[in-house]
Design an enzyme around this catalytic site. Structure first.
Site, PDB file in Angstrom:
ATOM      1  N   ASN A   5       0.303   3.654 -11.022  1.00 44.57           N
ATOM      2  CA  ASN A   5      -0.201   2.594 -10.145  1.00 44.57           C
ATOM      3  C   ASN A   5      -0.506   1.315 -10.921  1.00 44.57           C
ATOM      4  OD1 ASN A   5      -2.453   3.321 -11.575  1.00 44.57           O
ATOM      5  ND2 ASN A   5      -3.649   4.036  -9.822  1.00 44.57           N
TER       6      ASN A   5
ATOM      7  N   GLU B 231      -8.395   0.921 -12.896  1.00 42.81           N
ATOM      8  CA  GLU B 231      -7.578   1.221 -11.723  1.00 42.81           C
ATOM      9  C   GLU B 231      -7.389  -0.045 -10.873  1.00 42.81           C
ATOM     10  OE1 GLU B 231      -6.067   3.990 -11.561  1.00 42.81           O
ATOM     11  OE2 GLU B 231      -7.357   5.751 -11.359  1.00 42.81           O
TER      12      GLU B 231
ATOM     13  N   ASP C 168     -10.579   5.368 -23.310  1.00 44.39           N
ATOM     14  CA  ASP C 168     -11.282   5.991 -22.191  1.00 44.39           C
ATOM     15  C   ASP C 168     -11.583   7.468 -22.448  1.00 44.39           C
ATOM     16  OD1 ASP C 168      -8.588   6.670 -22.105  1.00 44.39           O
ATOM     17  OD2 ASP C 168      -8.192   5.655 -20.223  1.00 44.39           O
TER      18      ASP C 168
HETATM   19  C1  F6R Z   1      -5.191   7.055 -21.280  1.00 45.31           C
HETATM   20  C2  F6R Z   1      -4.768   5.818 -20.678  1.00 45.31           C
HETATM   21  C3  F6R Z   1      -3.996   5.810 -19.410  1.00 45.31           C
HETATM   22  C4  F6R Z   1      -2.584   6.336 -19.628  1.00 45.31           C
HETATM   23  C5  F6R Z   1      -1.834   6.356 -18.302  1.00 45.31           C
HETATM   24  C6  F6R Z   1      -0.437   6.910 -18.468  1.00 45.31           C
HETATM   25  O1  F6R Z   1      -5.931   6.793 -22.444  1.00 45.31           O
HETATM   26  O2  F6R Z   1      -5.065   4.804 -21.203  1.00 45.31           O
HETATM   27  O3  F6R Z   1      -3.928   4.491 -18.923  1.00 45.31           O
HETATM   28  O4  F6R Z   1      -1.922   5.524 -20.547  1.00 45.31           O
HETATM   29  O5  F6R Z   1      -2.516   7.129 -17.374  1.00 45.31           O
HETATM   30  O6  F6R Z   1      -0.497   8.258 -18.725  1.00 45.31           O
HETATM   31  P1  F6R Z   1       0.804   9.062 -19.154  1.00 45.31           P
HETATM   32  O7  F6R Z   1       1.175   8.530 -20.501  1.00 45.31           O
HETATM   33  O8  F6R Z   1       0.365  10.487 -19.203  1.00 45.31           O
HETATM   34  O9  F6R Z   1       1.839   8.772 -18.115  1.00 45.31           O
END
Ligand code: F6R
Length: 251
Positions: free
Chosen positions: A137, A144, A67
């Site tokens: 979440n 999402e 992403d």
């Molecule tokens: C980013 C991604 C997101 C993160 C998620 C957890 O490329 O794929 O799904 O893995 O937001 O983020 P952290 O690791 O910062 O808790």
């Protein structure tokens, strides 16, 4: 599903790096799906160490990131392009033309989504290994919670929860982009293997729901229960609820 217990973040990062390094040794021209965020930073540090020791080479590796924020130039310090260069890609012998991220600064975001979907579709047989973290979440990539799983690359309005969680990187909540481009669920599920890394007590409940609750787009990571080869590498804190409710499932 294989759940690997780790004492802490450092052990999780080392074990996750060992899994990816084995993949690179076994198949030096692997296609890797990459994640950003705080979770994989230790994993990338460990991979860079292995590269510096001459244990692995990225010269034939191809990468596809999950992403990117919309509206941030790749040179912006909080863009995922910058993150990847800083933590991994700029530190190893990868051919940068073999690295791919959605371009969040594109004029035509819908066209960019279609282009990224085509790029992913051209990876014959699917990605060899998809690395995933998870949001509080239950999001994977920026898929999402929703009423349906979205299969291909799409533009997404980030939830309030995700904007709040990511404000720690931007210094102020108003600076967090409100939207992003994300890979959809299809290439994740088509990947040959998934490495799912999770740490910290804040994700303990959602991790149990993702791995053992209903498969539902309300908890996007729950789709991983249906993946043909899922390896979960998580620390004691993240596994605390799984350990209470399903102790027999942990190695
Ligand atoms: C980013 C991604 C997101 C993160 C998620 C957890 O490329 O794929 O799904 O893995 O937001 O983020 P952290 O690791 O910062 O808790």
């Amino acid at each position: 599903m294989n759940i690997i217990f780790c004492e802490d973040y450092e052990e999780m990062s080392r074990k996750a790096a060992a899994v990816i390094a084995s993949q690179i040794i076994l198949k030096p021209d692997s296609t890797l799906g990459l994640a950003t965020g705080s979770t994989p930073i230790g994993l990338y540090d460990e991979l860079v160490k292995k590269y510096n020791l001459g244990e692995i080479s990225f010269s034939r590796i191809h990468t596809y990131n999950l992403d990117e924020y919309i509206g941030l130039a790749p040179t912006h310090e909080q863009s995922y392009a910058y993150f990847m260069n800083h933590h991994l890609l700029g530190k190893v012998d990868i051919n940068m033309s073999n690295t791919h991220l959605p371009f969040g600064f594109a004029k035509d975001i819908e066209q960019e989504c279609r282009n990224y979907t085509s790029k992913l579709a051209s990876v014959s047989g699917g990605l060899d290994f998809q690395i995933l973290g998870m949001g509080h979440n239950g999001h994977i990539g920026f898929n999402e919670p929703d009423s349906k799983f979205i299969l291909d690359t799409h533009c997404i309005e980030l939830t309030k929860e995700t904007i709040e969680a990511n404000s720690r990187f931007f210094g102020h909540i108003d600076l967090v982009p409100r939207s992003a481009i994300t890979m959809g669920i299809r290439p994740i599920m088509n990947s040959k293997q998934v490495l799912f890394i999770v740490n910290g007590s804040a994700k303990a409940e959602i991790l149990e729901k993702a791995l053992f609750g209903d498969v539902t787009p309300n908890v996007p990571a729950s789709i991983l229960q249906m993946h043909r080869s899922l390896t979960v590498v998580a620390d004691r804190e993240a596994l605390s609820v799984v350990q209470q409710l399903h102790p027999e499932q942990i190695y």
